[in-house]
Scaffold this motif. Structure first.
Motif, mmCIF file in Angstrom:
data_model
loop_
_atom_site.group_PDB
_atom_site.id
_atom_site.type_symbol
_atom_site.label_atom_id
_atom_site.label_comp_id
_atom_site.label_asym_id
_atom_site.label_seq_id
_atom_site.Cartn_x
_atom_site.Cartn_y
_atom_site.Cartn_z
ATOM 1 N N ARG A 75 0.805 -1.222 0.000
ATOM 2 C CA ARG A 75 0.000 0.000 0.000
ATOM 3 C C ARG A 75 0.834 1.265 0.000
ATOM 4 N NH1 ARG A 75 -3.649 -0.236 5.036
ATOM 5 N NH2 ARG A 75 -4.019 1.913 4.387
ATOM 6 N N ARG A 76 2.018 1.248 0.597
ATOM 7 C CA ARG A 76 2.747 2.489 0.810
ATOM 8 C C ARG A 76 4.170 2.412 0.272
ATOM 9 N NH1 ARG A 76 -0.447 1.621 5.247
ATOM 10 N NH2 ARG A 76 -1.835 3.339 5.779
ATOM 11 N N PRO A 77 4.608 3.483 -0.394
ATOM 12 C CA PRO A 77 6.012 3.536 -0.787
ATOM 13 C C PRO A 77 6.872 3.827 0.434
ATOM 14 C CG PRO A 77 4.921 5.590 -1.344
ATOM 15 C CD PRO A 77 3.859 4.673 -0.804
ATOM 16 N N TRP A 78 8.120 3.394 0.399
ATOM 17 C CA TRP A 78 9.008 3.603 1.545
ATOM 18 C C TRP A 78 10.288 4.273 1.083
ATOM 19 C CZ3 TRP A 78 6.754 2.364 6.040
ATOM 20 C CH2 TRP A 78 5.669 1.492 5.972
ATOM 21 N N ARG A 79 10.868 5.021 1.975
ATOM 22 C CA ARG A 79 12.168 5.606 1.681
ATOM 23 C C ARG A 79 13.224 4.901 2.519
ATOM 24 N NH1 ARG A 79 13.703 9.047 5.866
ATOM 25 N NH2 ARG A 79 12.014 9.807 7.190
ATOM 26 N N GLU A 80 14.394 4.724 1.944
ATOM 27 C CA GLU A 80 15.471 4.074 2.671
ATOM 28 C C GLU A 80 16.150 5.095 3.575
ATOM 29 O OE1 GLU A 80 16.359 0.858 2.632
ATOM 30 O OE2 GLU A 80 14.568 0.509 1.437
ATOM 31 N N ASN A 81 16.358 4.730 4.814
ATOM 32 C CA ASN A 81 16.977 5.640 5.769
ATOM 33 C C ASN A 81 17.532 4.827 6.924
ATOM 34 O OD1 ASN A 81 17.822 7.933 7.021
ATOM 35 N ND2 ASN A 81 15.798 8.771 7.432
ATOM 36 N N TRP A 82 18.421 5.460 7.689
ATOM 37 C CA TRP A 82 18.947 4.859 8.898
ATOM 38 C C TRP A 82 19.534 3.476 8.643
ATOM 39 C CZ3 TRP A 82 14.157 6.555 12.116
ATOM 40 C CH2 TRP A 82 14.285 7.903 12.397
ATOM 41 N N ASP A 83 20.644 3.468 7.947
ATOM 42 C CA ASP A 83 21.392 2.234 7.696
ATOM 43 C C ASP A 83 20.534 1.167 7.023
ATOM 44 O OD1 ASP A 83 22.868 2.740 10.909
ATOM 45 O OD2 ASP A 83 23.598 3.400 8.960
ATOM 46 N N GLY A 84 19.759 1.591 6.044
ATOM 47 C CA GLY A 84 18.986 0.625 5.278
ATOM 48 C C GLY A 84 17.636 0.299 5.856
ATOM 49 N N GLY A 85 17.300 0.818 7.043
ATOM 50 C CA GLY A 85 15.990 0.548 7.622
ATOM 51 C C GLY A 85 14.907 1.257 6.838
ATOM 52 N N GLU A 86 13.695 0.727 6.866
ATOM 53 C CA GLU A 86 12.596 1.300 6.104
ATOM 54 C C GLU A 86 11.709 2.137 7.012
ATOM 55 O OE1 GLU A 86 10.842 -2.208 4.582
ATOM 56 O OE2 GLU A 86 11.897 -2.071 2.676
ATOM 57 N N PHE A 87 11.515 3.390 6.640
ATOM 58 C CA PHE A 87 10.659 4.276 7.415
ATOM 59 C C PHE A 87 9.732 5.023 6.476
ATOM 60 C CE2 PHE A 87 13.759 3.211 10.478
ATOM 61 C CZ PHE A 87 13.163 3.389 11.707
ATOM 62 N N GLY A 88 8.565 5.397 6.975
ATOM 63 C CA GLY A 88 7.531 5.955 6.126
ATOM 64 C C GLY A 88 7.719 7.417 5.793
ATOM 65 N N SER A 89 6.936 7.875 4.819
ATOM 66 C CA SER A 89 6.935 9.271 4.429
ATOM 67 C C SER A 89 6.141 10.083 5.445
ATOM 68 C CB SER A 89 6.316 9.417 3.041
ATOM 69 O OG SER A 89 7.017 8.662 2.096
ATOM 70 N N HIS A 90 6.201 11.402 5.305
ATOM 71 C CA HIS A 90 5.426 12.264 6.188
ATOM 72 C C HIS A 90 4.873 13.432 5.387
ATOM 73 C CE1 HIS A 90 9.389 14.234 6.189
ATOM 74 N NE2 HIS A 90 8.699 15.354 6.321
ATOM 75 N N GLY A 91 3.824 14.024 5.900
ATOM 76 C CA GLY A 91 3.213 15.170 5.237
ATOM 77 C C GLY A 91 2.343 15.925 6.213
ATOM 78 N N SER A 92 1.848 17.087 5.805
ATOM 79 C CA SER A 92 1.000 17.888 6.691
ATOM 80 C C SER A 92 0.045 18.738 5.872
ATOM 81 C CB SER A 92 1.851 18.796 7.593
ATOM 82 O OG SER A 92 2.538 19.751 6.811
ATOM 83 N N ILE A 93 -1.093 19.052 6.471
ATOM 84 C CA ILE A 93 -2.086 19.951 5.875
ATOM 85 C C ILE A 93 -2.550 20.915 6.957
ATOM 86 C CG2 ILE A 93 -4.407 20.135 4.903
ATOM 87 C CD1 ILE A 93 -3.997 17.477 3.558
ATOM 88 N N SER A 94 -2.579 22.199 6.647
ATOM 89 C CA SER A 94 -3.059 23.213 7.582
ATOM 90 C C SER A 94 -4.186 24.003 6.922
ATOM 91 C CB SER A 94 -1.927 24.171 7.982
ATOM 92 O OG SER A 94 -0.888 23.472 8.630
ATOM 93 N N VAL A 95 -5.261 24.235 7.659
ATOM 94 C CA VAL A 95 -6.413 24.988 7.157
ATOM 95 C C VAL A 95 -6.620 26.199 8.052
ATOM 96 C CG1 VAL A 95 -8.862 24.917 6.592
ATOM 97 C CG2 VAL A 95 -7.458 22.867 6.291
ATOM 98 N N ILE A 96 -6.668 27.373 7.470
ATOM 99 C CA ILE A 96 -6.756 28.605 8.251
ATOM 100 C C ILE A 96 -8.137 28.811 8.858
ATOM 101 C CG2 ILE A 96 -7.399 30.067 6.292
ATOM 102 C CD1 ILE A 96 -5.595 32.241 7.520
ATOM 103 N N GLY A 97 -9.168 28.239 8.253
ATOM 104 C CA GLY A 97 -10.517 28.412 8.786
ATOM 105 C C GLY A 97 -11.017 29.839 8.598
ATOM 106 N N ARG A 98 -11.681 30.386 9.604
ATOM 107 C CA ARG A 98 -12.286 31.713 9.487
ATOM 108 C C ARG A 98 -11.353 32.842 9.918
ATOM 109 N NH1 ARG A 98 -18.361 30.685 12.015
ATOM 110 N NH2 ARG A 98 -19.017 29.072 10.530
ATOM 111 N N ARG A 99 -10.197 32.503 10.435
ATOM 112 C CA ARG A 99 -9.305 33.540 10.945
ATOM 113 C C ARG A 99 -8.593 34.272 9.809
ATOM 114 N NH1 ARG A 99 -8.836 33.243 16.350
ATOM 115 N NH2 ARG A 99 -9.438 31.300 17.376
ATOM 116 N N LYS A 100 -8.215 35.515 10.074
ATOM 117 C CA LYS A 100 -7.509 36.306 9.080
ATOM 118 C C LYS A 100 -6.045 35.901 8.983
ATOM 119 C CE LYS A 100 -10.464 40.396 9.609
ATOM 120 N NZ LYS A 100 -10.504 41.849 9.948
ATOM 121 N N GLU A 101 -5.523 35.342 10.064
ATOM 122 C CA GLU A 101 -4.106 34.979 10.125
ATOM 123 C C GLU A 101 -3.962 33.520 10.520
ATOM 124 O OE1 GLU A 101 -0.052 36.326 12.572
ATOM 125 O OE2 GLU A 101 -2.036 36.881 13.303
#
Length: 269
Positions: A75-101
């Protein structure tokens, strides 16, 4: 004589306000649809914001042979990191909502710390209130304070002491500005991800969860005024919790702990 109320808005102005409100709602719905489409498009990469596969020490051979592990590999692609160990990707989403800032901030510091032969990633979510300054300060500095504390530790890292000291140093640094940040603050929910463990620390009412089999498992506990222990702690410090559009400290702050918020500092000890 005909009296004319100058404060009364003209019908044309009311219509324009209604049109602007409708346009705002339409823009908001378009934004949510766009975010949803992005999430579905990238659902193979992330579950909500962050997905990690953690290899438990001594169980690698068993976990890699399990049917669940094989399904995740498909289901998920993996990136190689930490001496060949497999760890997942990361991401984020931010929604400002009704605020001006946008008052919130997210930190993703991959490889922020190396201790011996072990390396760690740092992820933080900061929900600001009263402005964005404190959340942005946490984004830039909190992981550095945590890293500094870890470097002062011996071979065995005492994570509880490290996190408490790092959070306190961040709070002290922000509150040096005194009245300039009197009503500004931020929650702080962070996760340090290593090869063998995940360490989560929380201040405020942001939340960390672990997705396992599609079920969200809480990794943190919200600091809310309606909690009996938090209510007692605030009142013992001389504060009050008022039910004003929800339980709030002095009818204002909806969380009992935060970084900053200088004018309520004495009630967050």
């Amino acid at each position: 004589m005909i009296a004319h109320n100058q404060n009364q808005e003209s019908p044309g102005l009311n219509i324009r306000k209604r049109i602007d409100k409708v346009k705002s709602v339409v823009r908001r719905r378009k934004e949510l649809r766009r975010i949803k489409s992005l999430y579905l498009k990238n659902s193979a990469v992330v579950d909500r914001d962050v997905y990690y596969k953690i290899r438990l020490k001594g169980n690698d051979s068993d976990s890699t042979k399990s049917e669940e592990f094989n399904q995740l590999q498909k289901r998920r692609p993996w990136r190689e990191n930490w001496d060949g160990g497999e760890f997942g990707s990361h991401g984020s989403i931010s929604v400002i909502g009704r605020r001006k800032e946008m008052e919130d901030a997210v930190a993703a510091e991959v490889g922020f710390l190396t201790k011996g032969c072990k390396r760690y990633d740092f992820f933080g979510v900061y929900d600001g209130h009263g402005g964005s300054r404190v959340a942005q300060a946490c984004r830039h500095w909190l992981h550095k304070f945590v890293a500094k504390r870890v470097e002062e530790e011996g071979e065995e890292i005492k994570w509880k002491e490290v996190m408490v000291a790092g959070f306190k140093e961040m709070d002290d640094e922000v509150n040096k500005n005194g009245k300039a940040v009197a009503a500004m603050g931020s929650t702080a929910t962070v996760a340090v991800v290593g090869e063998e463990a995940v360490v989560v620390a929380n201040c405020g009412d942001s939340r960390a969860v672990l997705s396992r089999g599609g079920v969200a498992i809480p990794l943190s506990i919200d600091h809310k005024p309606e909690r009996a222990d938090e209510l007692k702690r605030v009142e013992d410090c001389g504060g009050k919790v008022i039910n004003w559009n929800g339980h709030r400290v002095f009818g204002v702050l909806s969380t009992t702990r935060s970084i900053g918020t200088y004018n309520t500092r004495q009630y967050k000890k």
